[in-house]
Design an enzyme around this catalytic site. Structure first.
Site, short mmCIF file in Angstrom:
data_model
loop_
_atom_site.label_atom_id
_atom_site.label_comp_id
_atom_site.label_asym_id
_atom_site.label_seq_id
_atom_site.Cartn_x
_atom_site.Cartn_y
_atom_site.Cartn_z
N ASP A 35 -11.84 5.11 -1.04
CA ASP A 35 -10.58 4.44 -0.75
C ASP A 35 -10.50 4.17 0.75
O ASP A 35 -11.11 4.88 1.56
CB ASP A 35 -9.39 5.31 -1.19
CG ASP A 35 -8.08 4.55 -1.09
OD1 ASP A 35 -7.97 3.48 -1.71
OD2 ASP A 35 -7.16 5.02 -0.39
N GLU A 37 -7.65 2.73 4.03
CA GLU A 37 -6.34 2.28 4.50
C GLU A 37 -6.60 1.28 5.62
O GLU A 37 -7.60 1.38 6.35
CB GLU A 37 -5.48 3.44 4.99
CG GLU A 37 -5.20 4.51 3.94
CD GLU A 37 -4.41 4.01 2.75
OE1 GLU A 37 -3.75 2.96 2.86
OE2 GLU A 37 -4.45 4.67 1.69
N HIS A 84 1.12 3.82 4.44
CA HIS A 84 0.23 4.95 4.72
C HIS A 84 0.71 5.88 5.83
O HIS A 84 0.20 6.99 5.96
CB HIS A 84 -1.19 4.47 5.02
CG HIS A 84 -1.28 3.38 6.06
ND1 HIS A 84 -0.83 3.53 7.35
CD2 HIS A 84 -1.78 2.12 5.98
CE1 HIS A 84 -1.06 2.43 8.03
NE2 HIS A 84 -1.63 1.54 7.21
N HIS A 124 0.35 6.92 0.90
CA HIS A 124 -1.05 6.63 0.61
C HIS A 124 -1.92 7.29 1.67
O HIS A 124 -1.65 7.18 2.86
CB HIS A 124 -1.30 5.11 0.62
CG HIS A 124 -0.77 4.41 -0.57
ND1 HIS A 124 -1.46 3.41 -1.21
CD2 HIS A 124 0.38 4.56 -1.26
CE1 HIS A 124 -0.74 2.96 -2.23
NE2 HIS A 124 0.39 3.65 -2.27
N ASP A 134 -6.27 9.91 -2.20
CA ASP A 134 -6.37 8.88 -3.23
C ASP A 134 -7.77 8.84 -3.85
O ASP A 134 -7.91 8.60 -5.05
CB ASP A 134 -6.02 7.51 -2.63
CG ASP A 134 -4.53 7.35 -2.40
OD1 ASP A 134 -3.78 8.31 -2.69
OD2 ASP A 134 -4.11 6.28 -1.92
#
Length: 229
Positions: free
Chosen positions: A7, A9, A57, A152, A157
């Protein structure tokens, strides 16, 4: 079977507009078992973070000022994912950002380093058409605790995605793992299944046999039954 659940960001939604990755995380599974091997870094994007992205986030530019650039960690990251299946929720988003970062440092796209890229969002839409299939919804559906996910975060995640994926594929891949554990692979690449112990066969007793016959007779009342012919 080596799988990396990944994942990211970012500073915004569109790499074509110059948005950058600010966090990357990946967790490793070997034969459907989590290992202690994971990759997690924060990155200095050398640009502002969109307000909407920061609300998602919670990562600030001030926090990232002393963090490495993508070029500084590229080799380590590529080594981590090399030869694995890369599993991502909404893969086109993360792959687009990863390839944009790799292009900036004149490296090949991520597809050249991994065996396969699997999009769990696409899988979920096929399994649950017409339903919400974001990570939170899938955690609720499969009974996975995501109570610590207030914002997030790439590492959390990625860990949740691994749990979701194993729940989504339970019974599909476990058979293959059992097969791989059952015997060696010959030099010609063909899997040869062996069994260390003889297969135990349990025969039905008289009561069970009579109950089975009674059940079959009941089936014939509705028409021909193939098991009684």
């Amino acid at each position: 079977m080596r799988q990396i659940f990944l994942d990211t960001e970012t500073t915004g939604l569109y790499p074509a507009q110059g948005h950058r990755i600010i966090e990357i995380a990946g967790v490793e599974l070997l034969n459907r078992r989590l290992t202690n091997n994971h990759f997690h870094v924060y990155l200095n994007p050398d640009r502002e973070i969109d307000e909407a992205a920061q609300e998602v986030h919670g990562i600030t530019l001030e926090f990232l000022q002393d963090k490495p650039r993508f070029a500084d960690i590229a080799d380590e990251f590529l080594q981590f994912v090399s030869g694995a299946d890369l599993i991502i929720h909404n893969a086109p988003f993360d792959i687009g950002f990863l390839n944009a970062e790799l292009t900036r440092i004149e490296r090949q796209n991520i597809e050249h380093s991994v065996l396969e890229i699997i999009d769990t969002l696409k899988m979920a839409k096929e399994m649950r058409p017409g339903q919400r299939n974001n990570l939170d919804a899938l955690c609720r559906h499969y009974g996975i605790d995501n109570s610590s996910r207030t914002l997030h975060g790439a590492l959390l995640d990625a860990e949740l995605l691994a749990d979701v994926y194993m729940a989504m594929t339970r019974g599909q891949e476990s058979l293959m793992i059992d097969m791989l554990d059952s015997g060696p692979v010959e030099s010609d690449g063909e899997l040869k299944l062996t069994r260390s112990k003889p297969l135990r066969v349990l025969a039905a007793n008289e009561t069970e046999q009579a109950s089975h016959e009674e059940y079959l007779q009941a089936l014939t009342k509705g028409g021909a039954c193939v098991w009684t012919q």
